[in-house]
Design an enzyme around this catalytic site. Sequence first.
Site, PDB file in Angstrom:
ATOM      1  N   ARG A   1       0.823  -1.221   0.000  1.00  0.00           N
ATOM      2  CA  ARG A   1       0.000   0.000   0.000  1.00  0.00           C
ATOM      3  C   ARG A   1       0.850   1.260   0.000  1.00  0.00           C
ATOM      4  O   ARG A   1       0.473   2.261   0.609  1.00  0.00           O
ATOM      5  CB  ARG A   1      -0.935   0.038   1.221  1.00  0.00           C
ATOM      6  CG  ARG A   1      -1.851  -1.161   1.338  1.00  0.00           C
ATOM      7  CD  ARG A   1      -3.123  -0.930   0.578  1.00  0.00           C
ATOM      8  NE  ARG A   1      -4.078  -1.990   0.876  1.00  0.00           N
ATOM      9  CZ  ARG A   1      -5.232  -1.777   1.485  1.00  0.00           C
ATOM     10  NH1 ARG A   1      -5.564  -0.576   1.877  1.00  0.00           N
ATOM     11  NH2 ARG A   1      -6.050  -2.779   1.684  1.00  0.00           N
TER      12      ARG A   1
ATOM     13  N   ARG B   1      -3.315   6.478   1.350  1.00  0.00           N
ATOM     14  CA  ARG B   1      -3.861   7.607   2.107  1.00  0.00           C
ATOM     15  C   ARG B   1      -2.859   8.347   2.990  1.00  0.00           C
ATOM     16  O   ARG B   1      -3.138   9.460   3.406  1.00  0.00           O
ATOM     17  CB  ARG B   1      -5.044   7.117   2.955  1.00  0.00           C
ATOM     18  CG  ARG B   1      -6.266   6.826   2.111  1.00  0.00           C
ATOM     19  CD  ARG B   1      -7.331   6.110   2.898  1.00  0.00           C
ATOM     20  NE  ARG B   1      -6.879   4.772   3.242  1.00  0.00           N
ATOM     21  CZ  ARG B   1      -7.573   3.919   3.997  1.00  0.00           C
ATOM     22  NH1 ARG B   1      -8.727   4.287   4.512  1.00  0.00           N
ATOM     23  NH2 ARG B   1      -7.090   2.721   4.248  1.00  0.00           N
TER      24      ARG B   1
ATOM     25  N   ASP C   1      -7.106  -2.517  -6.884  1.00  0.00           N
ATOM     26  CA  ASP C   1      -7.575  -3.131  -5.642  1.00  0.00           C
ATOM     27  C   ASP C   1      -7.911  -4.586  -5.900  1.00  0.00           C
ATOM     28  O   ASP C   1      -8.204  -4.959  -7.033  1.00  0.00           O
ATOM     29  CB  ASP C   1      -8.813  -2.398  -5.102  1.00  0.00           C
ATOM     30  CG  ASP C   1      -9.060  -2.767  -3.642  1.00  0.00           C
ATOM     31  OD1 ASP C   1      -8.356  -2.219  -2.775  1.00  0.00           O
ATOM     32  OD2 ASP C   1      -9.909  -3.631  -3.371  1.00  0.00           O
TER      33      ASP C   1
HETATM   34  O1  1CP Z   1       0.041  -1.358  -2.535  1.00  0.00           O
HETATM   35  C1  1CP Z   1      -0.285  -0.440  -3.316  1.00  0.00           C
HETATM   36  O2  1CP Z   1       0.199   0.695  -3.277  1.00  0.00           O
HETATM   37  C2  1CP Z   1      -1.288  -0.776  -4.405  1.00  0.00           C
HETATM   38  C3  1CP Z   1      -2.635  -0.520  -4.073  1.00  0.00           C
HETATM   39  C4  1CP Z   1      -3.534  -1.465  -3.290  1.00  0.00           C
HETATM   40  C5  1CP Z   1      -3.423  -2.836  -2.983  1.00  0.00           C
HETATM   41  C6  1CP Z   1      -2.250  -3.763  -3.237  1.00  0.00           C
HETATM   42  C7  1CP Z   1      -4.782  -1.030  -2.806  1.00  0.00           C
HETATM   43  C8  1CP Z   1      -5.290   0.353  -2.901  1.00  0.00           C
HETATM   44  N1  1CP Z   1      -5.442  -2.120  -2.309  1.00  0.00           N
HETATM   45  C9  1CP Z   1      -4.635  -3.225  -2.377  1.00  0.00           C
HETATM   46  C10 1CP Z   1      -4.937  -4.595  -1.965  1.00  0.00           C
HETATM   47  C11 1CP Z   1      -6.069  -4.851  -1.053  1.00  0.00           C
HETATM   48  N2  1CP Z   1      -7.315  -4.269  -1.017  1.00  0.00           N
HETATM   49  C12 1CP Z   1      -6.060  -5.868  -0.079  1.00  0.00           C
HETATM   50  C13 1CP Z   1      -4.920  -6.820   0.144  1.00  0.00           C
HETATM   51  C14 1CP Z   1      -3.855  -6.202   0.942  1.00  0.00           C
HETATM   52  C15 1CP Z   1      -4.189  -6.006   2.375  1.00  0.00           C
HETATM   53  O3  1CP Z   1      -4.464  -7.011   3.054  1.00  0.00           O
HETATM   54  O4  1CP Z   1      -4.150  -4.852   2.823  1.00  0.00           O
HETATM   55  C16 1CP Z   1      -7.293  -5.860   0.582  1.00  0.00           C
HETATM   56  C17 1CP Z   1      -7.740  -6.754   1.707  1.00  0.00           C
HETATM   57  C18 1CP Z   1      -8.081  -4.845  -0.018  1.00  0.00           C
HETATM   58  C19 1CP Z   1      -9.453  -4.483   0.318  1.00  0.00           C
HETATM   59  C20 1CP Z   1      -9.544  -3.064   0.690  1.00  0.00           C
HETATM   60  N3  1CP Z   1      -9.531  -2.055  -0.215  1.00  0.00           N
HETATM   61  C21 1CP Z   1      -9.553  -2.511   1.978  1.00  0.00           C
HETATM   62  C22 1CP Z   1      -9.533  -3.279   3.294  1.00  0.00           C
HETATM   63  C23 1CP Z   1     -10.884  -3.240   3.928  1.00  0.00           C
HETATM   64  C24 1CP Z   1     -11.031  -4.149   5.099  1.00  0.00           C
HETATM   65  O5  1CP Z   1     -11.343  -3.627   6.166  1.00  0.00           O
HETATM   66  O6  1CP Z   1     -10.888  -5.361   4.961  1.00  0.00           O
HETATM   67  C25 1CP Z   1      -9.590  -1.116   1.827  1.00  0.00           C
HETATM   68  C26 1CP Z   1      -9.670  -0.075   2.897  1.00  0.00           C
HETATM   69  C27 1CP Z   1      -9.555  -0.861   0.439  1.00  0.00           C
HETATM   70  C28 1CP Z   1      -9.523   0.469  -0.215  1.00  0.00           C
HETATM   71  C29 1CP Z   1      -8.218   0.872  -0.745  1.00  0.00           C
HETATM   72  N4  1CP Z   1      -7.476   0.114  -1.630  1.00  0.00           N
HETATM   73  C30 1CP Z   1      -6.324   0.787  -1.948  1.00  0.00           C
HETATM   74  C31 1CP Z   1      -6.343   2.039  -1.230  1.00  0.00           C
HETATM   75  C32 1CP Z   1      -5.272   3.092  -1.300  1.00  0.00           C
HETATM   76  C33 1CP Z   1      -7.527   2.080  -0.480  1.00  0.00           C
HETATM   77  C34 1CP Z   1      -8.000   3.235   0.379  1.00  0.00           C
HETATM   78  C35 1CP Z   1      -9.302   3.773  -0.107  1.00  0.00           C
HETATM   79  C36 1CP Z   1      -9.370   5.194  -0.578  1.00  0.00           C
HETATM   80  O7  1CP Z   1      -8.476   5.792  -1.130  1.00  0.00           O
HETATM   81  O8  1CP Z   1     -10.459   5.732  -0.378  1.00  0.00           O
END
Ligand code: 1CP
Length: 356
Positions: free
Chosen positions: A33, A37, A82
């Site tokens: 990530r 944010r 994502d």
């Molecule tokens: O790593 C990077 O810079 C690339 C971007 C990336 C990746 C690899 C994002 C952007 N999401 C992911 C993978 C992802 N998404 C995973 C696997 C990694 C991990 O375990 O963290 C998972 C479970 C998600 C699902 C997801 N998307 C969540 C988790 C929610 C939860 O409570 O289970 C969230 C908050 C998101 C939104 C998201 N995805 C990425 C960003 C920067 C964000 C934030 C949202 C925004 O900008 O509003």
Amino acid sequence: MKDAKPFPVLKNDNLLRAARGEVVDRVPVWVMRQAGRYLPEFQELRKQHDFFTVCRTPELACEVTMQPLRRFDLDASIIFSDILVIPQALGLTVEMHAGVGPVLPQPIVVPEDLKRLTPDGALSRLSYVGDAITMMRHKLEGRVPLIGFTGAPWTLMGYMIEGGGSKTMSKAKAWLNEHPEDSKLFLNLLTDAIVDYLEMQVKAGAQMLQVFESSAEHLSKEQFLQWCVPYLKRIRDELVDRLTKKAIPVVPMTLFAKGAGHSLKEQSELGYDVIGLDWTVDPLEARNLVGPNITLQGNLDPQDMYRDPDELRNLTTEMVHKFGKSRYIANLGHGITPQTPITSMEVLVEAVHKAL
Ligand code: 1CP
């Protein structure tokens, strides 16, 4: 892509060399990530554009992918997207709610709902990810490798049944117990979509791939071996098979199964080049379990990024010393969290590069 321009020559290939077990100039470091944010420029861009609009617009996805590279001396980039783009391509609505995360308003509740999924044509609905990857390879000008990624089957199944994130994944776990045959169907359907998706990413220019089994942490060892491992193995085997048959070079692959430190030996037998570790795993114990021929990635606690710089520097140096310079990629043990100070990223990256 017959008429496509060749990609720029890679200048810093330490990530790929570490993944293949070759000698590196310095320990490569990137952060899960790393675009996101905690960066004010990401927040600024997100004020103008909805989350999935960023994912679906190659120029925006590339801009966000580039943001951390402008600030930090990282050894890898990861395409901005994502894991939930696959459920979307399979016909489910996915919304990103501020402060909540992903929401799927019409989740898969009963086995009958699997009929709502639309695997035919799913890959073509994900072509924007390939477009972003190809564009990003050019924009990187060979500075560092570009990582593509996917969610793993169990993790995607969890989000699709729960309708979003969940502290327990209890509805999805109930499915495994109550509908074991339909669970297998569901996981196989997702595995098929994932293999197609990863093949497309490699063709588009991804130089390495990471499979996120983030929800492994909700399963027992026995459940992990039953409901994750066979599908994770299928992904690796089928992808290698397909690429080999088409004479496309196979790229290194990382498996990050969060909370599955109980099964490192089993993970090391699935054919992945790199095993990602969360911070609950001791580096030396992990090395003993996986043997010398697997690269390890991780595993600083994201919470340590809130410590004062000297403490963070010491913890990072200690971690790198434990893992050593060969077959190691430095990273956090999970994604960087939104309030992390920018200076912590600077300290982390510098401490990794100076440790050995
Ligand atoms: O790593 C990077 O810079 C690339 C971007 C990336 C990746 C690899 C994002 C952007 N999401 C992911 C993978 C992802 N998404 C995973 C696997 C990694 C991990 O375990 O963290 C998972 C479970 C998600 C699902 C997801 N998307 C969540 C988790 C929610 C939860 O409570 O289970 C969230 C908050 C998101 C939104 C998201 N995805 C990425 C960003 C920067 C964000 C934030 C949202 C925004 O900008 O509003």
